[in-house]
Design a protein around this motif. Structure first.
Motif, mmCIF file in Angstrom:
data_model
loop_
_atom_site.group_PDB
_atom_site.id
_atom_site.type_symbol
_atom_site.label_atom_id
_atom_site.label_comp_id
_atom_site.label_asym_id
_atom_site.label_seq_id
_atom_site.Cartn_x
_atom_site.Cartn_y
_atom_site.Cartn_z
ATOM 1 N N HIS A 591 0.831 -1.204 0.000
ATOM 2 C CA HIS A 591 0.000 0.000 0.000
ATOM 3 C C HIS A 591 0.867 1.256 0.000
ATOM 4 O O HIS A 591 0.597 2.231 -0.736
ATOM 5 C CB HIS A 591 -0.928 -0.030 1.219
ATOM 6 C CG HIS A 591 -1.990 1.017 1.159
ATOM 7 N ND1 HIS A 591 -2.319 1.787 2.250
ATOM 8 C CD2 HIS A 591 -2.794 1.424 0.144
ATOM 9 C CE1 HIS A 591 -3.290 2.641 1.898
ATOM 10 N NE2 HIS A 591 -3.606 2.435 0.630
ATOM 11 N N LEU A 629 -7.280 -9.096 5.747
ATOM 12 C CA LEU A 629 -8.642 -8.760 6.151
ATOM 13 C C LEU A 629 -9.421 -10.017 6.534
ATOM 14 O O LEU A 629 -10.239 -9.999 7.479
ATOM 15 C CB LEU A 629 -9.360 -8.017 5.027
ATOM 16 C CG LEU A 629 -8.908 -6.562 4.807
ATOM 17 C CD1 LEU A 629 -9.553 -5.964 3.574
ATOM 18 C CD2 LEU A 629 -9.232 -5.708 6.033
ATOM 19 N N ALA A 633 -11.203 -10.581 9.976
ATOM 20 C CA ALA A 633 -12.616 -10.943 10.031
ATOM 21 C C ALA A 633 -12.836 -12.160 10.937
ATOM 22 O O ALA A 633 -13.769 -12.185 11.762
ATOM 23 C CB ALA A 633 -13.141 -11.201 8.625
ATOM 24 N N ARG A 636 -12.522 -11.127 14.447
ATOM 25 C CA ARG A 636 -13.690 -10.335 14.887
ATOM 26 C C ARG A 636 -14.874 -11.245 15.182
ATOM 27 O O ARG A 636 -15.548 -11.122 16.205
ATOM 28 C CB ARG A 636 -14.045 -9.303 13.818
ATOM 29 C CG ARG A 636 -15.322 -8.519 14.139
ATOM 30 C CD ARG A 636 -15.561 -7.443 13.119
ATOM 31 N NE ARG A 636 -15.637 -8.006 11.764
ATOM 32 C CZ ARG A 636 -16.740 -8.499 11.216
ATOM 33 N NH1 ARG A 636 -17.872 -8.531 11.899
ATOM 34 N NH2 ARG A 636 -16.714 -8.985 10.000
ATOM 35 N N PRO B 90 -17.476 -5.554 7.292
ATOM 36 C CA PRO B 90 -16.670 -4.340 7.440
ATOM 37 C C PRO B 90 -15.319 -4.428 6.712
ATOM 38 O O PRO B 90 -14.825 -3.452 6.171
ATOM 39 C CB PRO B 90 -16.468 -4.205 8.950
ATOM 40 C CG PRO B 90 -17.538 -4.995 9.562
ATOM 41 C CD PRO B 90 -17.902 -6.081 8.587
ATOM 42 N N GLU B 91 -14.762 -5.630 6.700
ATOM 43 C CA GLU B 91 -13.484 -5.781 6.007
ATOM 44 C C GLU B 91 -13.651 -5.555 4.520
ATOM 45 O O GLU B 91 -12.818 -4.907 3.860
ATOM 46 C CB GLU B 91 -12.908 -7.185 6.251
ATOM 47 C CG GLU B 91 -12.397 -7.411 7.646
ATOM 48 C CD GLU B 91 -13.517 -7.616 8.641
ATOM 49 O OE1 GLU B 91 -14.586 -8.103 8.222
ATOM 50 O OE2 GLU B 91 -13.325 -7.277 9.825
ATOM 51 N N PHE B 94 -13.923 -1.922 3.872
ATOM 52 C CA PHE B 94 -12.626 -1.268 3.900
ATOM 53 C C PHE B 94 -11.845 -1.559 2.622
ATOM 54 O O PHE B 94 -11.171 -0.668 2.085
ATOM 55 C CB PHE B 94 -11.854 -1.736 5.142
ATOM 56 C CG PHE B 94 -10.551 -1.020 5.302
ATOM 57 C CD1 PHE B 94 -9.340 -1.709 5.183
ATOM 58 C CD2 PHE B 94 -10.500 0.344 5.560
ATOM 59 C CE1 PHE B 94 -8.139 -1.050 5.336
ATOM 60 C CE2 PHE B 94 -9.302 1.017 5.700
ATOM 61 C CZ PHE B 94 -8.104 0.315 5.596
ATOM 62 N N LEU B 98 -10.415 1.174 -0.052
ATOM 63 C CA LEU B 98 -9.032 1.297 -0.524
ATOM 64 C C LEU B 98 -8.963 1.285 -2.053
ATOM 65 O O LEU B 98 -8.249 2.084 -2.669
ATOM 66 C CB LEU B 98 -8.182 0.145 0.029
ATOM 67 C CG LEU B 98 -7.786 0.231 1.489
ATOM 68 C CD1 LEU B 98 -6.962 -0.973 1.878
ATOM 69 C CD2 LEU B 98 -7.031 1.499 1.781
#
Lengths: 652, 113
Positions: A591, A629, A633, A636, B90-91, B94, B98
């Motif tokens: 990034h 991610l 996830a 979470r 939510p991921e 996001f 991006l």
């Protein structure tokens, strides 16, 4: 469905029709010789051929050439002595030159021995070159020695197969012409026909061999001598004969004696053979007739400018180019001291150009005997009824017309100012017939005597062929540069068919202009003087604000970033959950690299390069980010699950 | 009149600070930052002039675009809106954020000159 055969038939019929039409069109315009030997050309040729002899060959070319042109050869004795002294009895060429030259002059006998005869006879075989055979046979014939025609024919036929060029062809013809009348020459004549097919047609006007002028001229000479000998027409069509004439006689200065000799021989052959005699028709002087010169005079000669013995010249038709009406039909010329004359003015033609179709008859051998000629009829003009007047524009004052007679000048001068028009009316009349004329040039010129300025106008005829000219002083003042003064008025009349062009000072005119500028002498036009230099004004760069202002605002814009960091700290945002898994690290590195690429794009790269790098870095970042991610996830969901479980347990 | 406005505002602020989860507050402060940056750029343009116009546009559009994308992210990760975005975690939100930013930055950089 149209059958193919039907299509082909109609197509071929169409093509055939087109072919016939093109032939008809081609035939309609008969070819006439464009080049020939005029009398000066013949004199020049004779001059070239009269040079001092340098050897037997030059003697041959000179003497035989001059005899063909019909010129007298001086000092036959001297020539004969020269021949005898230069003769080499062992050489075939030497014998040929001497023998042929001795035939052209009178009373010259070349001594011949048996050895000579044997040498010559031995040369007549298949193994000698064509030139050698030709020269040997000619020498034998000129020296009066017997020769076996059949043997010669055999040698020639055998030699033709080996030597296939044009010079050989000429040699064959020349040799065959020397043989006895009874010889069978069929095979040779066929070969000659094949050779004529090799002539190159240049633009439909010239016909010649690619080997050049000399070869063409010698070939033509030999062809006619052979045709006369066997009394058979040479395989040449009339148009081809004329094209050959154009080729041979287009060159007016000759490089070598041999070339000059070939041209002289061709000229003699074409003027005096049994089949084709090209005719040259030319006007004596300019082809113009008028009242003072009413007869059209034509010279009708052969290619050497010798007048033709029997010839009748007549006009088949003569029509006016302008009106296309036929003036004359089938009128004969009368022969007067070698020149053919016709009184054209007796037919009372109007002035202008006329197209004559002339035919020369009287001899079936004549070639190119239909000629088109353009004849001009000129006349004299006179100006009648020249009326000058000054007319008021509002017509309140009556016009006063003054008549001026040609060629005198008007007695009083005319005065005109901006409120008036100056008018002129006249007629142009043919002196002899009284018919009104409209010449090409009818101008009115006003010449300022003081400044030298000239203003020219065109006078136009009305429907009754009456010329009118009106000068609006006020309207035309710009042409005169508004310079008042005395102008002399001239009338200019001219045309190709007028014998007396007119420049007539008719009168003086005093012109008065309203806004007068100081009379300046005529300045030469400042058209070619260097012009003032153009200074290019480059685009001014835009005004930029002072650096202080820009810097202040840059700092101002970066300040919210500071505020953001403070706010985040206050909220307790942290990176405590950062797990050092490879995908996470890779994602953040990727990034950061993408953001760095944006900066590099701004400074160095173009869109294509950026997209390329972005694709690479982006795909890596995407894959790593996806992994990262997904892990987040999972964490979470596990956390949510455990909290829900705890809540459930506490509720129980 | 002003009294009621002040009381509304104070009530709003109180509710905001107590009921909004921390994650959303982080995003909100980011949005506030973007807003300030855009406003300041606009102020500069008004005061000093539009030269160079392409740079101004690119900077301003960048702020506007970032704000919009931030708002989208906030909507999508708000747990109260979970019912509207069942398929989008939510991921995922996001990740979309991006990706959209990458495109926005590419365009902005192209135009900035």
């Amino acid at each position: 469905v149209i059958p193919l055969t039907c299509l082909l038939r109609s197509a071929s019929a169409g093509l055939f029709g087109l072919f016939v039409l093109s032939l008809a069109l081609a035939g309609a315009q008969a070819l006439t010789p464009a080049h020939y030997l005029s009398l000066p050309d013949v004199a020049r040729l004779q001059n070239l051929l009269s040079q001092q002899f340098t050897g037997l060959d030059s003697a041959y070319y000179s003497v035989v050439g001059l005899s063909k042109l019909g010129a007298t050869i001086p000092d036959h004795e001297g020539v004969c002595q020269f021949l005898k002294s230069q003769l080499d009895p062992m050489s075939i060429d030497s014998l040929f030159f001497a023998a042929e030259t001795s035939q052209a002059i009178s009373g010259c006998e070349i001594p011949v021995s048996n050895e000579t005869r044997d040498i010559l006879l031995a040369a007549v075989s298949e193994d000698s070159t064509m030139t050698q055979i030709h020269r040997a046979v000619s020498a034998l014939s000129s020296l009066g020695l017997p020769l076996a025609s059949q043997e010669v024919v055999g040698a020639l036929t055998g030699r033709i197969n080996k030597e296939d060029n044009v010079m050989a062809g000429g040699g064959v013809q020349g040799t065959a012409a020397r043989l006895s009348q009874q010889t069978e020459l069929g095979g040779i004549l066929e070969e000659i026909e094949d050779l004529t097919a090799r002539l190159d047609d240049l633009g439909g006007i010239y016909l010649q061999f690619e080997e050049g002028l000399e070869a063409t001229a010698l070939f033509v000479t030999a062809a006619y001598s052979l045709s006369d000998h066997v009394d058979m027409e040479p395989p040449l069509k009339e148009d081809q004969v004329i094209q050959l004439v154009n080729s041979i006689f287009s060159k007016k200065s000759w490089d070598s004696l041999a070339e000059a000799f070939s041209v002289a021989s061709a000229a003699a052959a074409l003027s005096n053979n049994r089949f084709h005699v090209p005719v040259i028709v030319s006007a004596l002087g300019p082809a113009t007739v008028s009242h003072s010169q009413p007869t059209l005079q034509l010279l009708v000669t052969d290619v050497m400018s010798q007048p033709l013995a029997l010839a009748n010249v007549l006009v088949e038709s003569a029509y006016s180019v302008a009106s296309k009406s036929v003036i004359l039909s089938h009128a004969s010329f009368t022969l007067n001291d070698g020149v053919f004359e016709l009184n054209f003015m007796s037919s009372r033609p109007a002035s202008g150009y006329y197209q004559f179709a002339v035919a020369v008859t009287g001899d079936t051998r004549l070639v190119g005997n239909h000629v088109e000629l353009k004849v001009k009829v000129s006349t004299e003009v006179v100006v009648n009824n020249m009326d000058l007047s000054v007319v008021d524009k509002d017509q309140s004052i009556g016009t006063k017309t003054t008549r001026v007679d040609y060629p005198s000048k008007g007695k009083s001068s005319f005065t005109a100012d901006s409120h008036q028009n100056f008018a002129m009316a006249f007629q142009l009349v043919d002196v002899n017939t009284g018919v009104e004329l409209t010449p090409h040039q009818t101008f009115v010129k006003l010449h300022n005597q003081k400044t030298g300025q000239e203003v020219v106008f065109v006078a136009e005829p009305d429907s009754k062929n009456l010329y009118k000219f009106e000068l609006d002083i006020g309207e035309r003042k710009s042409e005169f540069n508004s310079i008042s003064g005395t102008y002399s008025l001239h009338l200019i009349v001219g045309d190709a068919t007028l014998e007396n062009p007119i420049l007539w000072n008719v009168a003086d005119v005093v012109l008065k202009f309203v806004d007068e500028e100081a009379p300046v002498a005529i300045q030469p036009k400042t058209l070619y003087v260097p012009k003032p230099e153009i200074q290019h004004l480059f685009r001014e760069p835009e005004k930029k604000p002072p650096t202080v202002v820009s810097n202040t605002f840059t700092a101002l814009i970066l300040s919210p970033l500071l505020l953001l960091l403070i706010l985040w700290l206050k909220l307790g945002a942290n990176i405590s959950n950062f797990s050092f898994t490879p995908s996470t690290i890779l994602f953040h590195v990727g990034h950061a690299a993408m953001l760095g690429l944006m900066y590099v794009y701004w400074t160095h790269l173009n869109m294509f390069q950026t997209l390329k790098y972005l694709a690479i870095i982006g795909s890596v970042t995407f894959l790593a980010g996806n992994r990262m991610l997904a892990q987040i996830a999972v964490k979470r969901i596990a956390a949510e699950q455990s909290s829900r479980l705890a809540k459930y347990r506490s509720l129980r | 009149m002003s009294n009621s406005v002040i009381s509304v505002i104070s009530r709003f602020l109180e509710e905001y600070t107590t009921t909004t989860p921390n994650k959303l507050k982080v995003v909100d402060s980011y949005l506030f930052y973007i807003l300030l940056t855009g406003a300041l750029q606009f102020l500069y343009c008004l005061l000093v002039g539009t030269f160079p116009f392409n740079s101004f546009l690119s900077g301003f559009i960048s702020c506007v675009g970032a704000f919009i994308l931030g708002v989208c992210l906030r909507i999508q990760i708000n747990p109260q809106n979970k019912g509207d975005f069942l398929s989008i975690s939510p991921e995922r939100a996001f990740a979309d954020f991006l990706f959209a930013h990458t495109v926005l930055h590419l365009v902005v950089m192209n135009f900035i000159g």
